[in-house]
Design a protein around this motif. Sequence first.
Motif, short mmCIF file in Angstrom:
data_model
loop_
_atom_site.label_atom_id
_atom_site.label_comp_id
_atom_site.label_asym_id
_atom_site.label_seq_id
_atom_site.Cartn_x
_atom_site.Cartn_y
_atom_site.Cartn_z
N ASP A 130 0.87 -1.17 0.00
CA ASP A 130 0.00 0.00 0.00
C ASP A 130 0.91 1.23 0.00
OD1 ASP A 130 0.74 0.62 2.78
OD2 ASP A 130 -0.52 -1.08 3.31
N ARG B 211 -4.15 -10.52 -5.32
CA ARG B 211 -3.62 -10.26 -3.99
C ARG B 211 -4.43 -10.95 -2.91
NH1 ARG B 211 -4.85 -3.92 -2.36
NH2 ARG B 211 -7.09 -4.14 -2.13
N HIS C 57 -4.49 -23.32 -10.63
CA HIS C 57 -5.42 -22.86 -11.67
C HIS C 57 -5.20 -21.38 -11.97
CE1 HIS C 57 -9.16 -21.75 -13.67
NE2 HIS C 57 -9.34 -20.85 -12.72
N LEU C 58 -5.04 -20.62 -10.89
CA LEU C 58 -4.86 -19.18 -11.04
C LEU C 58 -3.58 -18.89 -11.83
CD1 LEU C 58 -6.62 -16.92 -9.97
CD2 LEU C 58 -5.21 -16.84 -7.91
N ARG D 93 -3.03 -14.09 -19.11
CA ARG D 93 -3.32 -12.65 -19.03
C ARG D 93 -2.04 -11.82 -19.09
NH1 ARG D 93 -8.37 -12.33 -14.64
NH2 ARG D 93 -9.77 -13.62 -15.89
N VAL E 174 -4.24 -19.15 -15.46
CA VAL E 174 -5.04 -18.00 -15.94
C VAL E 174 -4.17 -16.75 -16.05
CG1 VAL E 174 -6.94 -16.44 -15.35
CG2 VAL E 174 -7.20 -18.91 -15.01
N ALA F 241 -6.19 -18.25 2.52
CA ALA F 241 -6.58 -17.40 1.40
C ALA F 241 -6.87 -18.21 0.15
CB ALA F 241 -5.49 -16.37 1.12
N ALA F 242 -6.20 -19.33 -0.01
CA ALA F 242 -6.40 -20.13 -1.22
C ALA F 242 -5.78 -21.51 -1.06
CB ALA F 242 -5.78 -19.42 -2.43
N PRO F 243 -6.51 -22.53 -1.51
CA PRO F 243 -5.91 -23.87 -1.53
C PRO F 243 -4.97 -24.02 -2.73
CG PRO F 243 -8.18 -23.96 -2.32
CD PRO F 243 -7.91 -22.52 -1.92
N SER G 1 -3.37 -9.70 3.53
CA SER G 1 -1.98 -9.28 3.66
C SER G 1 -1.49 -8.43 2.50
CB SER G 1 -1.08 -10.51 3.75
OG SER G 1 -1.09 -11.21 2.51
N SER G 2 -2.22 -8.43 1.42
CA SER G 2 -1.82 -7.77 0.18
C SER G 2 -0.65 -8.44 -0.54
CB SER G 2 -1.48 -6.28 0.38
OG SER G 2 -2.64 -5.57 0.72
N ASP H 262 -4.71 -26.17 -5.18
CA ASP H 262 -5.21 -26.42 -6.55
C ASP H 262 -5.77 -25.15 -7.17
OD1 ASP H 262 -7.40 -26.35 -4.85
OD2 ASP H 262 -8.50 -27.94 -5.90
N TYR H 263 -6.32 -24.28 -6.33
CA TYR H 263 -6.80 -23.01 -6.88
C TYR H 263 -5.62 -22.14 -7.33
CZ TYR H 263 -8.92 -18.40 -7.26
OH TYR H 263 -9.32 -17.18 -7.71
N PRO I 52 -6.45 -10.64 0.09
CA PRO I 52 -7.16 -9.45 0.55
C PRO I 52 -6.75 -9.03 1.97
CG PRO I 52 -8.63 -11.36 0.52
CD PRO I 52 -7.35 -11.78 -0.14
#
Lengths: 1015, 291
Positions: free
Chosen positions: B102, B185, B269-270, B277, B273, B261-263, B189-190, B265-266, B187
Amino acid sequence: MDRALTLNGVEVRFDVEPRTLLVDLIREEFGRTGTKVGCETGECGACTVLLGGKAVKSCMVLAAQADGASVTTIEGLGEPGELTAVQDAFWEEHAVQDGFTTPGLVMSVTDLLSRNPDPTEAEIRSWLDGNLERVTGYHNVVAAVESAARKLKQGDSWKIEPEVVAGDMVGASVRPREAPEMLRGETDYIADVTLPGMVHAAILRSPHGHATINGIDTSAAAAMPGVIGVFTAADLGFVMPLPVIWVPTDVESHWPPHPSGMVPGGQSLLATDRVRFVGDQVAVVVAETVQQANDALQAIRVDYEVLPAVVDAEEALKRSAPQLHETVPNNLCMSAPLGDKAAADAAIAAAEVVVEETIRNQRIMANTVEARGAIGSYDATTGDYTLWTNVQPVNPIRLLIALYVLGVPYNKLRVIAPAIGSSLGAKGYLFADGPLMLWLAKAVGRPVKWLDTRSSYPRSTPHGRDHVAHATLAGSRDGKISALSVRGFNNLGAYPVINAPGSPRTLIGQSVTGAYDIANPYYEANLVFTNTSPTGPVRGSGRAEAIYLIERMIDRYAGEIGMDPAEVRRINMVKPDQFPYDNHLGWMYDSGDYPGALDKALEMVGYDDLDARRADSRARGKRLGVGIGSYVAAAGVGPSAIMGSKGLVSGTWGSAYIGIEPSGEVSVTTGAQPHGQSQVTTFSQIVAQELGVPLEAITIKHSDTNGALYYSQASYGSRSLSVEGVAVYNACQLIKEKARQHAAHLFHCPVDAVEYGPAKVFARFAPDQAVMTLQQIAFTLWLGWDLAEGMTPGLEAKGFFDPPEFNYPYGTHVAIVEVDEQTGHVELVRYVAVNDFGTVVNPKVVDAQSHGNIALGVGQALYEAVRYDETGALLTDSYSTYPIVRASELPSFELLRTVTPTPNNPLGAKGAGDVSNPPVAPAVVNAVCDALSDLGITSLDMPLQPHTIWRAMSSASAGGAAGSGGSASAGSGGSASAGSGGSASAGSGGSTSAGSGGSASAGAAAAAEPAGAAS
Amino acid sequence: MIPAKFDYAAPASLAETVSQLANGADAHVLAGGQGLVPALTTREATAGLLVDLRNVPDLADILPQDSGVRIGAMVTLDEVAASTQINGSETALTDCLAAFGDPQVRNRATIGGALAHTHHGVDLPAVAVALDASISVFGADAGRTVAASELFGGLVTALGPAEVITSVSVPVPASGAGSAYEKVRNPGSSYAICGVAASIVLTPEGTIDSARVVVAGATAAAVRIPKVEAALAGQPATQETLAAAAGHLPDEGLTFPSDLAAPADYRAHLAEVLIIRALARATDRARKVSS
């Protein structure tokens, strides 16, 4: 080592330990307490200062690193006693509520505008990501930055006196009177309070969810530098555990014992032989400094024997579950029914359409940027105790501590709340730390201060929500709901909190019909103990769980019958000609136009014309969804007798004292307890309106039990204005009446001939001759030289208000979201809120509270969750692991307010403080489900983390569309809740009977099997 | 929360800094402190001695070089982002800086510190690798300059305990080159839940000459994805080829962390993606430069 820096333009020298943080140097060494501490780890931004002209978080800088640098704090901005353009803009735009985070925001924005004089809204919101806000919703802060940018371009010409309100004070958006001192960092919060001779306490808390204590060795800690004493339960003697005062009396209930025998028991000040959640208080160190107390804490050795733990309410009801309290079989505190179950069952059996769903309202916490704290002091000469603590109910906890915890005379205990950095409900209890500080103060003979930390916050302060409900809604194919039957489970945590056990049946159960006319509602409240932090109200409490439930069920029902969810709402809403409306569960709705609010909100978003937007989103790889949240929320606690009938042992009437000083100024003492609601402003407006005196002549006192009032019931549950504000109004009427009577005596005329005008009384027959100012009346009443027979001297009055009924604010919110098809990320792109709070005293104050309610609800829907693992270990004890919504994640909110006065008080005011939170989370979740509806996804559990949605989308597309019944479980990082029922149940295409959805409800019902629960 | 005790020194030379680091017990370099100070406060990290770089000369300049620009280790991220030598065109570096922490953190965090901070969510190393930056390091004997990919490729930063990053050199992009950084990010810890830095070089004909694809937020700070890079070379830069190349990510057998915040496998996947991008945006930028 001797170092120096320039602080607010003055060179200062310092010699501190290398581990000293810059924020502690500023606050402790130099006494500049305008810089606040919220998290200590660089997450919240409350400690923002300018270092070399740039905004930095002073908890992320060592004091030594600032050697030779220039530091500017909030105290260094502008001229003394004045406001800078940035500060003035915050004031003007009502961007200040409780003020705790304000200095950090002002410093941050000062840096922004110094480098970017003309920021866009996106740039402002992105910049504000360094400052967490829990109450403003950022909306007015953004407006303030835009306003400040304009002011800065005007040179000095913005410095004009704020316009004086002409005409009615009630209804005018006057600037908050309490804001300027907050903006200058001059307001003292608990962390800023220091007493002579004060020492510091640190509390050792259980690291285990469930364990027996075999022994505690405090010897090493006691021998450490600066340590005055180390205390455990064995030292406390006859100190009692916390009491519980809201217990429904018409159902069987089971509790931890309380030695008084008069009330159920809660948490002990220090655990005796067993700890029941991560956070249970085990020992306390008192030392000369905070550092020494904390260092000694590490040296206490506790011999724990870890026991199996249970963290889920329905799991805790199984016979095999660990038992928390010997006096509570199967961990079931109570199973309390409400409504006519037989009628509901019959209506469900006869219905064309039955929808079943398990609705999970996850555990959240207030996590206010200001943590809690307490200072106890004891005067050995007089035997007087004084407790300074940042809690809302100063008088109630005075009574409870005196009577049920310490066993000391009520009139030997004084409780004072300094300014409070917001509460969101979680500062509304009696906590174990407050009486502990009083006991310690007597034990060590010096004032003792305890300040909580961010990582300790979720261990020390009750959480909220954690409500699971198995709901069945029945209706016809053409959209008319006939029954709603709900089996609810509230996770109480390890101990009952003073008022929490009374809340589920009343605030959730009575509210589950929402804004709708449902002929056959039934609710069963099951309250269960588990090895987690105690729970209690968080902003929106009870009504939030209820509205989430009914608003989700409405959308599920609409999906089943293939009808527009807006139309289903319109068909079933209570109509304007039905008031007063008995909702069959105990509420008596007062007034309003519920369908009107719905239609206004739909019109604002262009509900009937969203196809083009949906197509546009799809072209960008997004799915657009629209969701509605309609609500009615009981407010204005309350009618004392009604609350008493529900088991609350406390008067809930409002009170106010008004004295007109001989010199003419007006001194008011209110039973309200401000923690961001601006009652000093709004109550002044009521007095100014009623008595015709200028705001500047009015002072409002509060938050001290040694005030003019016999008792005060505080602010919570949106009761300030509609109960305590009405007491102020009533006191004004008594003042006017006494002034008229005294004037009649002096004028030698009948009282009926005397009128009260603005700050004066006059005889109607000679308004310019027989006239006295309010000051003259007060002065002559003070002199007492010539009083009518029976007239008491002085112009003062106490006003009370015990409302005949609650009041019922209402409205409809609409959320529009875009879901990223690839990542599952949800963006809130529009938010429209139509609210009706009855008569409003200060529109901008009320709107600001709505902003806060919306932001909190969005945060719950998308981000927030307190998580435990299966051993009861707490996984979320920072803002990093417990995210709260940031400015850049929110759009500007679009608010519309209608005014339908309540007949239940003379102001016509309804509650406003927390009532507009309940519709938010369902609106957002409904919007996301709408966005995903063509995948067959009908339900998702909060928080809607991207991976939750991605998994649901993946499962749905893998399992085919509607009809598959495939359930996409929202696994949450290996937490205990993963897989336990709820989640994305793919739509079953017109199911008409129980269980055909093949989804969460069947599995969860099987999992419950509550042993001994009434059914 | 209060840090455990430690000693503090702020020497005036690199030699003295390195000597203190070598001789001090549990000695750590202190730059902006934006990662280290909070970790000390929560006592997740401890230190016997902090050696502050603030008095060491010549670490706070941004200097043009023949082949690019050299950024001193003590230059703050805010200063890097504000430098016209850096922000003249949009790159993976400007993307990363805009989304880093930030404003208050960027005002204080240094580029050297952000590169040395061994947290899987810190994404500057991935950007440095994607841009083929080189890192100058000063150690006991003397200075050395190493490619970013050498320093950050492993599980831990290949920096000696008594070594200090003194600067990072970012090369001028070749003609037809573009880069981008994509981040999701956390949400709370950024930090990056996952980030992908990509650089791409197009031939004058518009096909992909070469590409670098680097993932942040996996097990190491910066992980190059050679199978994806290889699949891109020689292909036309279309959405289809980018997506097809990204499809090779699972072949690398990367492991991703799992947290609240995220497993894992996600995250995997991310990453796929975000590769597409980042490559797409890098390609757009490369075309702008060439046109």
